[in-house]
Design a protein around this motif. Structure first.
Motif, PDB file in Angstrom:
ATOM      1  N   LEU A 136      16.919  28.556  16.026  1.00 32.99           N
ATOM      2  CA  LEU A 136      17.804  29.445  14.794  1.00 32.99           C
ATOM      3  C   LEU A 136      17.600  30.485  14.722  1.00 32.99           C
ATOM      4  CD1 LEU A 136      18.437  27.027  12.704  1.00 32.99           C
ATOM      5  CD2 LEU A 136      16.406  28.584  10.954  1.00 32.99           C
ATOM      6  N   VAL A 137      19.136  31.046  15.111  1.00 34.24           N
ATOM      7  CA  VAL A 137      18.949  32.642  15.117  1.00 34.24           C
ATOM      8  C   VAL A 137      20.501  32.675  13.706  1.00 34.24           C
ATOM      9  CG1 VAL A 137      18.587  32.503  17.348  1.00 34.24           C
ATOM     10  CG2 VAL A 137      21.027  32.995  16.766  1.00 34.24           C
ATOM     11  N   GLY A 156      19.152  37.786   6.284  1.00 32.28           N
ATOM     12  CA  GLY A 156      19.391  37.287   5.226  1.00 32.28           C
ATOM     13  C   GLY A 156      20.776  35.581   5.657  1.00 32.28           C
ATOM     14  N   SER A 157      19.928  35.551   6.340  1.00 37.68           N
ATOM     15  CA  SER A 157      21.441  34.629   6.593  1.00 37.68           C
ATOM     16  C   SER A 157      20.807  33.245   6.916  1.00 37.68           C
ATOM     17  CB  SER A 157      21.570  33.818   8.442  1.00 37.68           C
ATOM     18  OG  SER A 157      20.301  33.980   9.447  1.00 37.68           O
ATOM     19  N   ASN A 195      17.462  37.680  23.779  1.00 37.78           N
ATOM     20  CA  ASN A 195      17.835  37.060  24.942  1.00 37.78           C
ATOM     21  C   ASN A 195      15.909  36.479  25.172  1.00 37.78           C
ATOM     22  OD1 ASN A 195      18.987  38.825  26.426  1.00 37.78           O
ATOM     23  ND2 ASN A 195      18.418  40.290  25.655  1.00 37.78           N
ATOM     24  N   LEU A 196      14.994  36.424  24.020  1.00 39.66           N
ATOM     25  CA  LEU A 196      13.617  35.358  24.675  1.00 39.66           C
ATOM     26  C   LEU A 196      14.618  33.818  23.486  1.00 39.66           C
ATOM     27  CD1 LEU A 196      11.319  37.713  22.818  1.00 39.66           C
ATOM     28  CD2 LEU A 196      11.021  36.645  25.414  1.00 39.66           C
ATOM     29  N   ALA A 197      15.815  33.378  22.947  1.00 41.75           N
ATOM     30  CA  ALA A 197      15.779  32.635  22.630  1.00 41.75           C
ATOM     31  C   ALA A 197      16.712  31.776  23.486  1.00 41.75           C
ATOM     32  CB  ALA A 197      16.643  32.631  21.125  1.00 41.75           C
ATOM     33  N   ALA A 198      17.377  32.768  24.633  1.00 43.94           N
ATOM     34  CA  ALA A 198      18.610  32.404  25.764  1.00 43.94           C
ATOM     35  C   ALA A 198      16.978  31.360  26.431  1.00 43.94           C
ATOM     36  CB  ALA A 198      18.660  33.308  25.770  1.00 43.94           C
ATOM     37  N   TYR A 199      16.227  32.032  26.719  1.00 40.34           N
ATOM     38  CA  TYR A 199      15.035  31.807  27.535  1.00 40.34           C
ATOM     39  C   TYR A 199      14.118  30.073  26.967  1.00 40.34           C
ATOM     40  CZ  TYR A 199      12.392  31.657  31.632  1.00 40.34           C
ATOM     41  OH  TYR A 199      11.207  31.843  32.773  1.00 40.34           O
ATOM     42  N   TYR A 200      14.207  30.181  26.239  1.00 38.35           N
ATOM     43  CA  TYR A 200      13.189  29.660  25.586  1.00 38.35           C
ATOM     44  C   TYR A 200      13.291  28.491  25.448  1.00 38.35           C
ATOM     45  CZ  TYR A 200       9.263  32.756  27.255  1.00 38.35           C
ATOM     46  OH  TYR A 200       8.464  33.430  27.986  1.00 38.35           O
ATOM     47  N   CYS A 201      15.046  28.448  24.929  1.00 33.24           N
ATOM     48  CA  CYS A 201      15.470  27.209  23.868  1.00 33.24           C
ATOM     49  C   CYS A 201      16.242  26.667  24.709  1.00 33.24           C
ATOM     50  CB  CYS A 201      16.249  28.088  22.863  1.00 33.24           C
ATOM     51  SG  CYS A 201      14.930  28.902  20.988  1.00 33.24           S
ATOM     52  N   HIS A 207      20.782  27.062  17.059  1.00 31.82           N
ATOM     53  CA  HIS A 207      22.135  26.408  16.011  1.00 31.82           C
ATOM     54  C   HIS A 207      22.174  28.029  15.383  1.00 31.82           C
ATOM     55  CE1 HIS A 207      21.479  22.892  16.320  1.00 31.82           C
ATOM     56  NE2 HIS A 207      20.397  22.380  16.512  1.00 31.82           N
ATOM     57  N   VAL A 208      23.158  28.962  15.431  1.00 30.10           N
ATOM     58  CA  VAL A 208      23.604  29.949  14.408  1.00 30.10           C
ATOM     59  C   VAL A 208      24.005  30.209  13.120  1.00 30.10           C
ATOM     60  CG1 VAL A 208      24.841  32.413  15.212  1.00 30.10           C
ATOM     61  CG2 VAL A 208      24.305  31.032  17.121  1.00 30.10           C
ATOM     62  N   LEU A 209      22.922  30.280  12.139  1.00 30.08           N
ATOM     63  CA  LEU A 209      23.401  31.005  10.698  1.00 30.08           C
ATOM     64  C   LEU A 209      23.586  32.475  10.378  1.00 30.08           C
ATOM     65  CD1 LEU A 209      19.648  29.285   8.928  1.00 30.08           C
ATOM     66  CD2 LEU A 209      22.336  28.272   9.420  1.00 30.08           C
TER      67      LEU A 209
END
Length: 282
Positions: free
Chosen positions: A41-42, A46-47, A205-211, A215-217
């Motif tokens: 979840l990225v 405040g998103s 970059n961590l999100a791209a590697y591990y997920c 989902h973008v808020l």
């Protein structure tokens, strides 16, 4: 942490909405996480990421919508029944728990026992294993309030792991962690826990590697979903984060690497990927 006895669950979030003080912090969010999947979840500050996660693990009650775990509405479960299936690591855990680290981690076994039951040898072994896996075995006898922020974060991850949950919900689990422990904790959670994982992360970059999926808020609404290579585009980063960026595949892993550009003007926001860009932080 060995995944024995962990049966990952399917998470389905339908129309999740949360309002307070006349403000809608989460607005009709729909998302899914398949059994055993790691979903990120990225979104900017405040998103609505933290608010959404709190609705899922029960510290907030949604204004509308629901979250289903293998078809069961989480709102209909008792606190103990929910804790048997969902483990959470909040963004900033309480530091005033007057217990040793070993005792804090052992609390993760409480949902699986009657209130008068003490710790068994198996409970003790699980706690010791979890502390070792997060690199905190040497902290077992320390008082929890004496730990640094990074040490506390690793202990709370260990506590979540010993719950043996079907769903792990983690809000910025790499907060306060150095690079080595960021990689260790995310690798353990995403690749070895055996649970379905929903992570709020700031580091793309961590999100791209591990997920497996992201989902973008933005302003409480879901604006994009999909595999990292499809979601992380210069256009999305300009639109959602207001920054210029180029995306290039990592030369070893092939996962997307986000390279931020100093000039955020329109020409730079649509710049092509930078050949041989820097390695990601994962």
């Amino acid at each position: 942490m060995t995944p024995a006895h962990v049966a990952p669950a399917r998470l389905t979030v339908e129309g999740m909405t949360y309002e307070t003080g006349g403000r809608r912090l989460v607005d009709g969010v729909d998302l899914t996480a398949a059994p055993g999947e790691t979903v990120g979840l990225v979104g900017p500050n405040g998103s609505g990421k933290t608010t959404l996660l709190r609705c899922l693990y029960g510290t907030l009650r949604p204004t509308a919508g629901r979250a289903l775990l293998d078809g069961d509405d989480l709102a209909g479960l008792t606190a103990k029944a929910r804790a048997r299936r969902v483990a959470a690591v909040p963004q900033d855990g309480r530091a005033d728990i007057e217990l040793t680290v070993r005792e804090v981690v052992a609390m993760g076994r409480s949902p699986h026992k009657r209130f008068w039951e003490g710790d068994t040898a198996a409970d003790t072994a699980l706690a010791a294993e979890a502390l070792a896996r997060v690199g905190a075995a040497g902290l077992a006898d320390r008082a929890f309030p004496t730990l640094s922020g990074g040490e506390r974060q690793r202990v709370l991850v260990a506590r979540a792991l010993v719950q043996r949950p079907a769903l792990l919900v983690l809000d910025e689990p790499t907060n306060h962690l150095d690079i080595r422990h960021q990689l260790d904790v995310l690798g353990l959670v995403a690749r070895e826990s055996g649970a379905t994982c929903l992570l709020a992360l700031h580091d793309l970059n961590l999100a791209a590697y591990y997920c497996d999926r992201l989902h973008v808020l933005r302003a409480g609404r879901l604006v994009a979903s999909g595999p990292p290579a499809e979601v992380l585009t210069p256009g999305l980063l300009a639109d959602v984060y207001g920054v210029g960026a180029a995306i290039t595949p990592h030369p070893v892993t092939g996962t997307p690497v986000v390279v931020y550009l100093p000039d955020t003007g329109p020409a730079r926001r649509t710049a092509p990927p930078v050949p041989g860009g820097p390695r990601p932080s994962a």
